[in-house]
Design an enzyme around this catalytic site. Sequence first.
Site, PDB file in Angstrom:
ATOM      1  N   HIS A   1       4.010   4.063   1.718  1.00  0.00           N
ATOM      2  CA  HIS A   1       4.541   3.522   2.966  1.00  0.00           C
ATOM      3  C   HIS A   1       4.932   2.070   2.731  1.00  0.00           C
ATOM      4  O   HIS A   1       4.331   1.369   1.921  1.00  0.00           O
ATOM      5  CB  HIS A   1       3.556   3.667   4.129  1.00  0.00           C
ATOM      6  CG  HIS A   1       2.211   3.057   3.904  1.00  0.00           C
ATOM      7  ND1 HIS A   1       1.274   3.614   3.051  1.00  0.00           N
ATOM      8  CD2 HIS A   1       1.646   1.952   4.413  1.00  0.00           C
ATOM      9  CE1 HIS A   1       0.185   2.872   3.056  1.00  0.00           C
ATOM     10  NE2 HIS A   1       0.383   1.841   3.869  1.00  0.00           N
TER      11      HIS A   1
ATOM     12  N   HIS B   1       5.643  -1.483   4.695  1.00  0.00           N
ATOM     13  CA  HIS B   1       5.489  -2.259   5.921  1.00  0.00           C
ATOM     14  C   HIS B   1       6.711  -3.150   6.105  1.00  0.00           C
ATOM     15  O   HIS B   1       7.165  -3.797   5.159  1.00  0.00           O
ATOM     16  CB  HIS B   1       4.265  -3.183   5.838  1.00  0.00           C
ATOM     17  CG  HIS B   1       2.959  -2.476   5.745  1.00  0.00           C
ATOM     18  ND1 HIS B   1       2.157  -2.270   6.838  1.00  0.00           N
ATOM     19  CD2 HIS B   1       2.312  -1.938   4.683  1.00  0.00           C
ATOM     20  CE1 HIS B   1       1.061  -1.647   6.458  1.00  0.00           C
ATOM     21  NE2 HIS B   1       1.126  -1.427   5.145  1.00  0.00           N
TER      22      HIS B   1
END
Length: 136
Positions: A99, A101
């Site tokens: 992931h 950010h």
Amino acid sequence: MDGCLFCKIANGEIPSATVYEDETFRVILDMNQAIKGHMLILPKAHYANLYELPDETAAKAMVLAKKLARASQQAFHTDGCNLLQNNGEAAGQSMMHFHLHVLPRLKGDDPFPQWLEKSVGGEELAKTAEEIKAAL
């Protein structure tokens, strides 16, 4: 991958404050907002970290991060943006699903955001998601 929370969120099995979605990614607002508009780019396919991520998907993630950074700049009149991506426990990765950010930034805010464990209510997340969607 069975049992992966981010796989379930990315594939719509668990509700989220979704900002953007296409065939490869779902972008959500992080439930623990380091700063207003803090987003996570989640691939729908499971890759534990950057090392497993195919080059084509990595390139698409960066193009998407640029689009989201511009949208948050327009939505929140920000002055900058951080992209943060951790790989492995030693680097601070707590969810073993790649992931990225996206952190909108303002002049004068803390250059090293505090990762406060402060949950934000669904209504506030929904409102923030709508502000970003409107700017996409």
